[in-house]
Design a protein around this motif. Structure first.
Motif, mmCIF file in Angstrom:
data_model
loop_
_atom_site.group_PDB
_atom_site.id
_atom_site.type_symbol
_atom_site.label_atom_id
_atom_site.label_comp_id
_atom_site.label_asym_id
_atom_site.label_seq_id
_atom_site.Cartn_x
_atom_site.Cartn_y
_atom_site.Cartn_z
ATOM 1 N N TRP A 1 1.148 6.101 -3.233
ATOM 2 C CA TRP A 1 -0.199 5.554 -3.377
ATOM 3 C C TRP A 1 -0.303 4.983 -4.780
ATOM 4 N N ASP A 2 -0.601 3.703 -4.881
ATOM 5 C CA ASP A 2 -0.732 3.083 -6.194
ATOM 6 C C ASP A 2 -1.751 1.957 -6.110
ATOM 7 N N PRO A 3 -2.977 2.199 -6.589
ATOM 8 C CA PRO A 3 -4.027 1.180 -6.496
ATOM 9 C C PRO A 3 -3.669 -0.135 -7.189
ATOM 10 N N ALA A 4 -2.939 -0.083 -8.289
ATOM 11 C CA ALA A 4 -2.556 -1.319 -8.986
ATOM 12 C C ALA A 4 -1.578 -2.133 -8.136
ATOM 13 N N ILE A 5 -0.644 -1.457 -7.478
ATOM 14 C CA ILE A 5 0.296 -2.148 -6.594
ATOM 15 C C ILE A 5 -0.471 -2.773 -5.435
ATOM 16 N N ALA A 6 -1.409 -2.022 -4.861
ATOM 17 C CA ALA A 6 -2.212 -2.551 -3.751
ATOM 18 C C ALA A 6 -3.015 -3.773 -4.200
ATOM 19 N N ARG A 7 -3.669 -3.669 -5.331
ATOM 20 C CA ARG A 7 -4.478 -4.789 -5.849
ATOM 21 C C ARG A 7 -3.611 -6.016 -6.081
ATOM 22 N N ASP A 8 -2.477 -5.823 -6.752
ATOM 23 C CA ASP A 8 -1.612 -6.958 -7.070
ATOM 24 C C ASP A 8 -0.953 -7.530 -5.815
ATOM 25 N N GLY A 9 -0.583 -6.662 -4.885
ATOM 26 C CA GLY A 9 -0.010 -7.130 -3.629
ATOM 27 C C GLY A 9 -1.007 -7.958 -2.833
ATOM 28 N N GLU A 10 -2.221 -7.457 -2.720
ATOM 29 C CA GLU A 10 -3.252 -8.196 -1.986
ATOM 30 C C GLU A 10 -3.584 -9.504 -2.692
ATOM 31 N N ALA A 11 -3.624 -9.494 -4.011
ATOM 32 C CA ALA A 11 -3.892 -10.723 -4.766
ATOM 33 C C ALA A 11 -2.800 -11.762 -4.527
ATOM 34 N N ALA A 12 -1.577 -11.299 -4.238
ATOM 35 C CA ALA A 12 -0.457 -12.204 -3.971
ATOM 36 C C ALA A 12 -0.384 -12.601 -2.489
ATOM 37 N N GLY A 13 -1.335 -12.114 -1.689
ATOM 38 C CA GLY A 13 -1.385 -12.508 -0.291
ATOM 39 C C GLY A 13 -0.762 -11.525 0.693
ATOM 40 N N LEU A 14 -0.314 -10.385 0.201
ATOM 41 C CA LEU A 14 0.269 -9.376 1.089
ATOM 42 C C LEU A 14 -0.807 -8.473 1.673
ATOM 43 N N GLN A 15 -0.545 -7.994 2.884
ATOM 44 C CA GLN A 15 -1.299 -6.867 3.408
ATOM 45 C C GLN A 15 -0.616 -5.634 2.832
ATOM 46 N N VAL A 16 -1.375 -4.645 2.411
ATOM 47 C CA VAL A 16 -0.792 -3.450 1.814
ATOM 48 C C VAL A 16 -1.309 -2.218 2.556
ATOM 49 N N VAL A 17 -0.363 -1.397 3.000
ATOM 50 C CA VAL A 17 -0.678 -0.112 3.619
ATOM 51 C C VAL A 17 -0.034 0.942 2.735
ATOM 52 N N MET A 18 -0.821 1.970 2.380
ATOM 53 C CA MET A 18 -0.297 3.002 1.480
ATOM 54 C C MET A 18 -0.413 4.381 2.120
ATOM 55 N N ASP A 19 0.533 5.242 1.728
ATOM 56 C CA ASP A 19 0.502 6.654 2.090
ATOM 57 C C ASP A 19 0.430 6.870 3.607
ATOM 58 N N ARG A 20 1.204 6.090 4.339
ATOM 59 C CA ARG A 20 1.271 6.232 5.796
ATOM 60 C C ARG A 20 2.717 6.114 6.231
ATOM 61 N N CYS A 21 3.082 6.900 7.227
ATOM 62 C CA CYS A 21 4.435 6.833 7.777
ATOM 63 C C CYS A 21 4.478 5.805 8.899
ATOM 64 N N LEU A 22 5.368 4.851 8.785
ATOM 65 C CA LEU A 22 5.500 3.808 9.797
ATOM 66 C C LEU A 22 5.823 4.394 11.166
ATOM 67 N N LYS A 23 6.685 5.383 11.207
ATOM 68 C CA LYS A 23 7.033 6.036 12.473
ATOM 69 C C LYS A 23 5.797 6.678 13.107
ATOM 70 N N VAL A 24 5.072 7.443 12.333
ATOM 71 C CA VAL A 24 3.889 8.148 12.845
ATOM 72 C C VAL A 24 2.846 7.152 13.338
#
Length: 135
Positions: free
Chosen positions: A103-126
């Protein structure tokens, strides 16, 4: 949030698993094997320190992949998230998925600002099993 995650999972065709490991005891190995079995995703393993996992080639970084991944599933320590984000943006990925515990709010903010969708602290399998599995 569930609707957004389900949409991401449905729209995804290619997944890069960053931090792949040949160690069967690691969660990344289990997630990879689950996705192989339960999804139609094209899977690409990324780890610069190994060349293959159970006969499947690994790539040293995202730019070495033969495709642009739709989703970058991250199994790296916190201090490496910025590098992974920068690589994901550079190659044109659509989604940065930070596995459980990341979980990293700065990574999420910067990723979204660059046009990425960001999902944090979730297991892809689950999330795949919970939201897309057919009962």
């Amino acid at each position: 949030m569930d609707a957004d995650i389900a949409r991401i999972l449905r729209e995804t065709r290619t997944v890069a698993i960053v931090g792949a490991s040949a160690n069967r005891a690691r969660p990344v190995y289990d997630v990879w094997r689950y996705l192989e079995r339960a999804s139609d995703y094209e899977l690409y393993l990324v780890n610069p320190t190994i060349t293959e996992v159970d006969g499947t080639p690994t790539y040293p970084n995202l730019s070495a992949l033969p495709v642009v991944p739709d989703l970058v599933d991250v199994f790296r320590r916190q201090e490496f998230l910025r590098d992974v984000l920068d690589d994901a943006v550079r190659v044109g990925a659509k989604t940065l998925w930070l596995q459980s515990g990341l979980w990293d709010p700065a990574i999420a903010r910067d990723g979204e600002a660059a046009g990425l969708q960001v999902v944090m602290d979730r297991c892809l399998k689950v999330e795949h099993a919970r939201l897309l599995s057919v009962s």
